[in-house]
Design a protein around this motif. Structure first.
Motif, PDB file in Angstrom:
ATOM      1  N   GLU A 357       7.802   9.773  10.100  1.00  0.00           N
ATOM      2  CA  GLU A 357       7.450   9.406  11.466  1.00  0.00           C
ATOM      3  C   GLU A 357       7.286   7.906  11.581  1.00  0.00           C
ATOM      4  O   GLU A 357       7.016   7.208  10.603  1.00  0.00           O
ATOM      5  N   GLY A 359       4.971   6.243  13.021  1.00  0.00           N
ATOM      6  CA  GLY A 359       3.593   5.850  12.717  1.00  0.00           C
ATOM      7  C   GLY A 359       3.249   4.499  13.310  1.00  0.00           C
ATOM      8  O   GLY A 359       3.588   4.192  14.451  1.00  0.00           O
ATOM      9  N   HIS A 360       2.578   3.662  12.516  1.00  0.00           N
ATOM     10  CA  HIS A 360       2.112   2.371  13.027  1.00  0.00           C
ATOM     11  C   HIS A 360       3.073   1.235  12.680  1.00  0.00           C
ATOM     12  O   HIS A 360       2.698   0.068  12.796  1.00  0.00           O
ATOM     13  N   PHE A 361       4.281   1.566  12.231  1.00  0.00           N
ATOM     14  CA  PHE A 361       5.217   0.518  11.851  1.00  0.00           C
ATOM     15  C   PHE A 361       6.013   0.030  13.056  1.00  0.00           C
ATOM     16  O   PHE A 361       6.457   0.815  13.898  1.00  0.00           O
ATOM     17  N   ASP A 362       6.169  -1.280  13.110  1.00  0.00           N
ATOM     18  CA  ASP A 362       6.966  -1.908  14.162  1.00  0.00           C
ATOM     19  C   ASP A 362       8.377  -2.110  13.603  1.00  0.00           C
ATOM     20  O   ASP A 362       8.565  -2.883  12.656  1.00  0.00           O
ATOM     21  N   GLU A 365       9.462  -5.656  12.943  1.00  0.00           N
ATOM     22  CA  GLU A 365       8.882  -6.324  11.779  1.00  0.00           C
ATOM     23  C   GLU A 365       9.586  -5.888  10.490  1.00  0.00           C
ATOM     24  O   GLU A 365       9.845  -6.696   9.601  1.00  0.00           O
ATOM     25  N   ASN A 417      10.573   3.233   9.990  1.00  0.00           N
ATOM     26  CA  ASN A 417       9.506   3.203   8.989  1.00  0.00           C
ATOM     27  C   ASN A 417      10.122   2.827   7.645  1.00  0.00           C
ATOM     28  O   ASN A 417      11.345   2.853   7.490  1.00  0.00           O
ATOM     29  N   ARG A 457       2.469   9.080   4.116  1.00  0.00           N
ATOM     30  CA  ARG A 457       1.185   8.403   4.318  1.00  0.00           C
ATOM     31  C   ARG A 457       1.372   6.878   4.296  1.00  0.00           C
ATOM     32  O   ARG A 457       0.629   6.152   4.927  1.00  0.00           O
ATOM     33  N   SER A 459       0.701   4.772   1.939  1.00  0.00           N
ATOM     34  CA  SER A 459      -0.461   4.089   1.373  1.00  0.00           C
ATOM     35  C   SER A 459      -0.009   3.175   0.241  1.00  0.00           C
ATOM     36  O   SER A 459       1.105   3.306  -0.268  1.00  0.00           O
TER      37      SER A 459
END
Length: 564
Positions: A357, A359-362, A365, A417, A457, A459
């Motif tokens: 997914e 997620g919080h990735f741009d 960037e 991602n 995740r 991480s």
């Protein structure tokens, strides 16, 4: 002069001994440099003998064309020197019966004189002979009369057609007429990229600049009719084919046989490129190609370059070109469609659905990081090429640039991602980079990306595991270990740094330290003895130069560290 010879004076005899020793169907006269068929029947039952030859240096001509269905004998003089009258006469006596002998020569004064006189002497002995002269060099159009042109590679087609006619049992006069007809319908023109070295001379016959070529040359190391600037292969081919078509007055609807002949030092790769264009150019003019061959047929020792021959086909030519022969140098086959047969490649099985997914990735960037890697690899092209030239095949810089361009071309959706980006980069590098680098990066990035997607995740632990998985994949597929002087010698120190630092510092700092470790590891490869890859073939000679693959790793890791 560097040549694999003993004494220049022994070159011809020793060459013929080697050829005949490998060919049970051939024999060599003990006192003359004459190769003959070893299976000839008794004199009374022999068909018309076909005898050709000339100076040595044109191999596989002429001994390579001795055999049932082609020549009965080949007479070889010293390098680029006509054989003697006595040698030709010995060939006639050894091979001709009551049916007589056809002598096929290229249009050079020495060949015409010595073969012609030998034929006259044989006739006095009761052996009928005919002489056929091949003068196929169209480069001399407008310079000398047609009958005074040089004989060059098209002569091989005359050997084949006349040999088949003789094998059919035709008489001397008819075989001679068939050979003369074929010779009159052949045109040839050559191009040279350099000269050759006659063993007795020990130096090149002429020199060319790096950007010069000779058009319209013969087959004896001489200069051409015109010296011009280097042109692309297609332009050279077009110029030759257009001259042939013009000189031979070929029009749409004509049918031809095509012979693309290497002059001794031209690789099959380049001959195939010339052949491809010759076929296309002829077809664009509406000229059909009945048969086509590419290879070394009549060379000029180690001259770089080629010639193109066309035979204007007539009834019976196809059958005689296709007729069976045991001559070792005739290539067989020759059928062509005139264009490459293309079929659709199977559809790509690369996964189109995004991995993981967003997620919080741009994506912008992530793409910025990818472009930073591309920029760094392009900037270091010359450096990587230099390293690889010293211990490899010199293509690493260009390969990395192709990889950088492929990364730039990835669609925005590839960067949703890190998992998806890694797999997408791996797939595109697999296609863009030839050699070993492409598959190594492809399997490393694909396995790492799929690991990240499964965890989903992203991480720090996941990234550490992904890096370890990527490096293990490279070791597994390539069989290398740390210390073998490969890209792994930059990757393993980086992995060890990442694992040792853990979460004690920020991820950006971890990567900066990892990049520093990779750079140190790459530098140390200069003191290693390669155990795998092309550099391993050099042994100790590769020492003193960094491994190019390890240097490339240090470059892109530094680019990432700077951009994070």
């Amino acid at each position: 002069m560097k040549k694999l010879i003993n004494r220049p004076a022994d070159v011809v005899r020793e060459m013929l001994e080697g050829i005949v020793a490998l060919s049970p169907g051939l024999a060599l006269l003990d006192s003359e440099n004459v190769v003959i068929r070893a299976d000839l029947p008794a004199s009374a039952g022999r068909p018309v003998a076909l005898i050709s030859g000339g100076g040595a240096g044109h191999e596989p001509a002429h001994a390579g064309y001795v055999g049932p269905g082609m020549l009965t004998a080949a007479v070889t003089g010293e390098v680029f020197t006509s054989p003697s009258v006595d040698a030709v006469l010995a060939a006639i006596r050894a091979t001709a019966g009551p049916a007589g002998a056809l002598l096929i020569v290229k249009n050079y004064t020495g060949d015409r004189l010595n073969f012609g006189l030998a034929g006259e002497l044989a006739a006095i002995e009761g052996i009928p002979t005919e002489l056929v002269v091949v003068a196929d060099d169209v480069a001399l159009s407008g310079i000398v009369a047609r009958e005074r042109r040089r004989g060059i590679a098209g002569t091989v087609l005359v050997h084949k057609i006349a040999g088949a006619a003789a094998a059919e049992g035709k008489g001397l006069a008819e075989v001679a007429d068939i050979a003369r007809s074929a010779a009159s319908r052949i045109g040839t023109m050559g191009v040279a990229l350099g000269s050759c070295i006659v063993p007795a001379a020990g130096k090149a016959g002429f020199t060319l600049g790096e950007d010069e070529i000779e058009l319209g040359l013969g087959i004896h190391g001489e200069k051409g009719v015109e010296r011009v600037g280097l042109l692309p292969a297609d332009a050279i081919t077009d110029r030759i084919v257009n001259q042939l078509v013009r000189d031979m007055a070929l029009e749409a609807g004509a049918r031809v046989a095509l012979l693309v002949n290497g002059l001794g030092a031209t690789p099959p790769m380049e001959l195939a490129i010339m052949t491809r264009r010759a076929l296309a150019t002829l077809q664009s003019r509406g000229i059909g190609i009945e048969r086509a061959w590419s290879g070394n047929f009549l060379t000029a020792i180690e001259m770089p370059g080629c010639s193109i021959s066309l035979l204007d086909m007539r009834p019976g030519d196809v059958e005689r070109l296709d007729a069976t022969t045991a001559a070792t140098a005739w290539p067989r086959g020759g059928e062509t469609t005139g264009f490459p047969h293309l079929i659709a490649a199977p559809a790509s099985t690369d996964a189109e659905a995004p991995l993981g997914e967003a997620g919080h990735f741009d994506p912008r960037e992530l793409r910025r990081l990818g472009l930073a890697v591309a920029d760094a690899l392009e900037a270091e092209e010359a450096h990587l090429t230099d390293l690889d030239s010293k211990a490899g095949d010199g293509d690493l810089g260009a390969s990395m640039v192709r990889g950088a361009q492929a990364i730039r071309a990835l669609p925005e959706g590839a960067w949703i991602n890190p998992a998806n980006a890694m797999v997408a980069i791996g797939n595109t590098l697999r296609r863009a980079i030839a050699g070993s680098s492409g598959p190594f990066y492809a399997i490393a990035l694909t396995r790492a990306g799929r690991h990240l997607a499964q965890a989903n995740r992203f991480s720090p632990d996941d990234f550490r595991e992904a890096l370890a998985i990527a490096i293990a994949a490279i070791s597994e597929i390539g069989g290398a270990r740390q210390g073998d002087r490969t890209m792994l010698d930059a990757l393993y120190p980086a992995l060890q740094t990442v694992q040792s630092l853990g979460d004690s510092v920020s991820p950006a700092q971890v990567w900066r330290e990892a990049a520093r470790a990779a750079n140190d590891g790459a530098r140390k490869t200069a003191d290693m003895t390669a155990k795998l890859g092309r550099a391993s073939y050099l042994g100790e000679r590769a020492r003193g130069t960094q491994d190019g693959g390890a240097a490339a790793v240090a470059i892109w890791m530094e680019a990432l560290a700077t951009s994070l």
